[in-house]
Design a protein around this motif. Structure first.
Motif, PDB file in Angstrom:
ATOM      1  N   MET A 183       0.819  -1.181   0.000  1.00 16.76           N
ATOM      2  CA  MET A 183       0.000   0.000   0.000  1.00 16.76           C
ATOM      3  C   MET A 183       0.862   1.243   0.000  1.00 16.76           C
ATOM      4  N   ALA A 184       0.357   2.254  -0.634  1.00 17.80           N
ATOM      5  CA  ALA A 184       1.048   3.537  -0.647  1.00 17.80           C
ATOM      6  C   ALA A 184       0.820   4.229   0.696  1.00 17.80           C
ATOM      7  N   ASP A 185       1.539   5.323   0.945  1.00 19.34           N
ATOM      8  CA  ASP A 185       1.407   6.062   2.198  1.00 19.34           C
ATOM      9  C   ASP A 185      -0.025   6.520   2.439  1.00 19.34           C
ATOM     10  N   SER A 186      -0.810   6.671   1.404  1.00 22.77           N
ATOM     11  CA  SER A 186      -2.184   7.163   1.529  1.00 22.77           C
ATOM     12  C   SER A 186      -3.136   6.096   2.049  1.00 22.77           C
ATOM     13  N   GLY A 187      -2.678   4.853   2.180  1.00 18.55           N
ATOM     14  CA  GLY A 187      -3.558   3.775   2.585  1.00 18.55           C
ATOM     15  C   GLY A 187      -4.302   3.168   1.403  1.00 18.55           C
ATOM     16  N   ILE A 188      -3.957   3.608   0.217  1.00 17.71           N
ATOM     17  CA  ILE A 188      -4.581   3.116  -1.012  1.00 17.71           C
ATOM     18  C   ILE A 188      -3.523   2.322  -1.767  1.00 17.71           C
ATOM     19  N   PRO A 189      -3.851   1.125  -2.234  1.00 17.45           N
ATOM     20  CA  PRO A 189      -2.850   0.339  -2.970  1.00 17.45           C
ATOM     21  C   PRO A 189      -2.238   1.135  -4.127  1.00 17.45           C
ATOM     22  N   SER A 190      -0.938   0.994  -4.305  1.00 15.23           N
ATOM     23  CA  SER A 190      -0.233   1.787  -5.314  1.00 15.23           C
ATOM     24  C   SER A 190      -0.773   1.556  -6.720  1.00 15.23           C
ATOM     25  N   GLU A 191      -1.185   0.328  -7.043  1.00 14.08           N
ATOM     26  CA  GLU A 191      -1.722   0.079  -8.386  1.00 14.08           C
ATOM     27  C   GLU A 191      -3.068   0.785  -8.583  1.00 14.08           C
ATOM     28  N   VAL A 192      -3.838   0.937  -7.509  1.00 11.67           N
ATOM     29  CA  VAL A 192      -5.098   1.672  -7.580  1.00 11.67           C
ATOM     30  C   VAL A 192      -4.808   3.162  -7.758  1.00 11.67           C
ATOM     31  N   GLU A 193      -3.822   3.672  -7.023  1.00 14.53           N
ATOM     32  CA  GLU A 193      -3.414   5.078  -7.195  1.00 14.53           C
ATOM     33  C   GLU A 193      -2.963   5.327  -8.628  1.00 14.53           C
ATOM     34  N   ARG A 194      -2.170   4.415  -9.173  1.00 13.67           N
ATOM     35  CA  ARG A 194      -1.687   4.555 -10.549  1.00 13.67           C
ATOM     36  C   ARG A 194      -2.846   4.573 -11.535  1.00 13.67           C
ATOM     37  N   PHE A 195      -3.784   3.655 -11.348  1.00  9.92           N
ATOM     38  CA  PHE A 195      -4.962   3.613 -12.221  1.00  9.92           C
ATOM     39  C   PHE A 195      -5.731   4.926 -12.122  1.00  9.92           C
ATOM     40  N   LEU A 196      -5.946   5.388 -10.913  1.00  7.96           N
ATOM     41  CA  LEU A 196      -6.696   6.614 -10.675  1.00  7.96           C
ATOM     42  C   LEU A 196      -6.027   7.805 -11.346  1.00  7.96           C
ATOM     43  N   THR A 197      -4.749   7.976 -11.132  1.00 12.52           N
ATOM     44  CA  THR A 197      -4.055   9.141 -11.692  1.00 12.52           C
ATOM     45  C   THR A 197      -3.880   9.040 -13.206  1.00 12.52           C
ATOM     46  N   THR A 198      -3.909   7.841 -13.728  1.00  6.15           N
ATOM     47  CA  THR A 198      -3.772   7.653 -15.179  1.00  6.15           C
ATOM     48  C   THR A 198      -5.093   7.857 -15.912  1.00  6.15           C
ATOM     49  N   HIS A 199      -6.191   7.389 -15.325  1.00  3.81           N
ATOM     50  CA  HIS A 199      -7.463   7.343 -16.047  1.00  3.81           C
ATOM     51  C   HIS A 199      -8.529   8.339 -15.599  1.00  3.81           C
ATOM     52  N   ILE A 200      -8.452   8.821 -14.388  1.00  2.00           N
ATOM     53  CA  ILE A 200      -9.551   9.619 -13.847  1.00  2.00           C
ATOM     54  C   ILE A 200      -9.136  11.081 -13.714  1.00  2.00           C
ATOM     55  N   LYS A 201      -9.927  11.959 -14.311  1.00  2.00           N
ATOM     56  CA  LYS A 201      -9.606  13.393 -14.322  1.00  2.00           C
ATOM     57  C   LYS A 201     -10.576  14.231 -13.500  1.00  2.00           C
ATOM     58  N   SER A 202     -11.682  13.646 -13.039  1.00  2.00           N
ATOM     59  CA  SER A 202     -12.649  14.390 -12.232  1.00  2.00           C
ATOM     60  C   SER A 202     -13.444  13.421 -11.366  1.00  2.00           C
ATOM     61  N   VAL A 203     -14.045  13.968 -10.312  1.00  2.00           N
ATOM     62  CA  VAL A 203     -14.901  13.159  -9.444  1.00  2.00           C
ATOM     63  C   VAL A 203     -16.119  12.682 -10.224  1.00  2.00           C
ATOM     64  N   GLU A 204     -16.641  13.520 -11.089  1.00  2.00           N
ATOM     65  CA  GLU A 204     -17.791  13.123 -11.904  1.00  2.00           C
ATOM     66  C   GLU A 204     -17.438  11.905 -12.755  1.00  2.00           C
ATOM     67  N   GLN A 205     -16.280  11.926 -13.381  1.00  2.00           N
ATOM     68  CA  GLN A 205     -15.851  10.801 -14.212  1.00  2.00           C
ATOM     69  C   GLN A 205     -15.705   9.539 -13.349  1.00  2.00           C
ATOM     70  N   LEU A 206     -15.137   9.686 -12.159  1.00  2.00           N
ATOM     71  CA  LEU A 206     -15.000   8.554 -11.253  1.00  2.00           C
ATOM     72  C   LEU A 206     -16.371   7.990 -10.878  1.00  2.00           C
TER      73      LEU A 206
END
Length: 129
Positions: A1-24
């Motif tokens: 897990m990353a320091d944020s408590g969120i798995p690093s692969e999930v963080e990577r996916f999020l920062t790569t694919h998601i640009k807004s809360v609405e999109q999420l």
């Protein structure tokens, strides 16, 4: 897990694919019922943004290979990622969003750090107080 408590692969996916809360939220809605075909109006009824904005988010997710647009019939969308590994990542992201909503929003809107900056930060000396 990353320091944020969120798995690093999930963080990577999020920062790569998601640009807004609405999109999420659009992605998580459709992924919660992958067998269902969603119209723009049906997504709008849940997300409560604007129909044109919802349509834009749906089309962005299609272009990223996360959703599929119906080839025939009325315009509908379905969660159908092109890569098999994406479904479990989106499920983990949904859990993280429920448990750490503020951190997920921060990750979406924080400026990306460069690899060089991250590497340099690893060598910063910190003084103990």
């Amino acid at each position: 897990m990353a320091d944020s408590g969120i798995p690093s692969e999930v963080e990577r996916f999020l920062t790569t694919h998601i640009k807004s809360v609405e999109q999420l939220e659009v992605l998580l809605l459709l992924s919660s019922a992958p067998e269902k075909d969603w119209s723009v109006a049906a997504v709008y009824q849940v997300i409560k943004s604007s129909e044109s904005s919802v349509r834009d988010r749906l089309d962005e997710l299609v272009s990223q290979g996360l959703l599929q647009r119906a080839a025939t019939g009325p315009l509908t969308y379905r969660f159908a990622p092109t890569e098999k590994a994406t479904s479990p990542l989106v499920a983990e992201l949904a859990t993280a969003y429920k448990e750490r909503r503020v951190r997920i929003v921060q990750l979406i809107y924080s400026p990306p750090t460069s690899a060089a900056e991250e590497f340099a930060n690893a060598f910063k000396l910190r003084r103990d107080k």
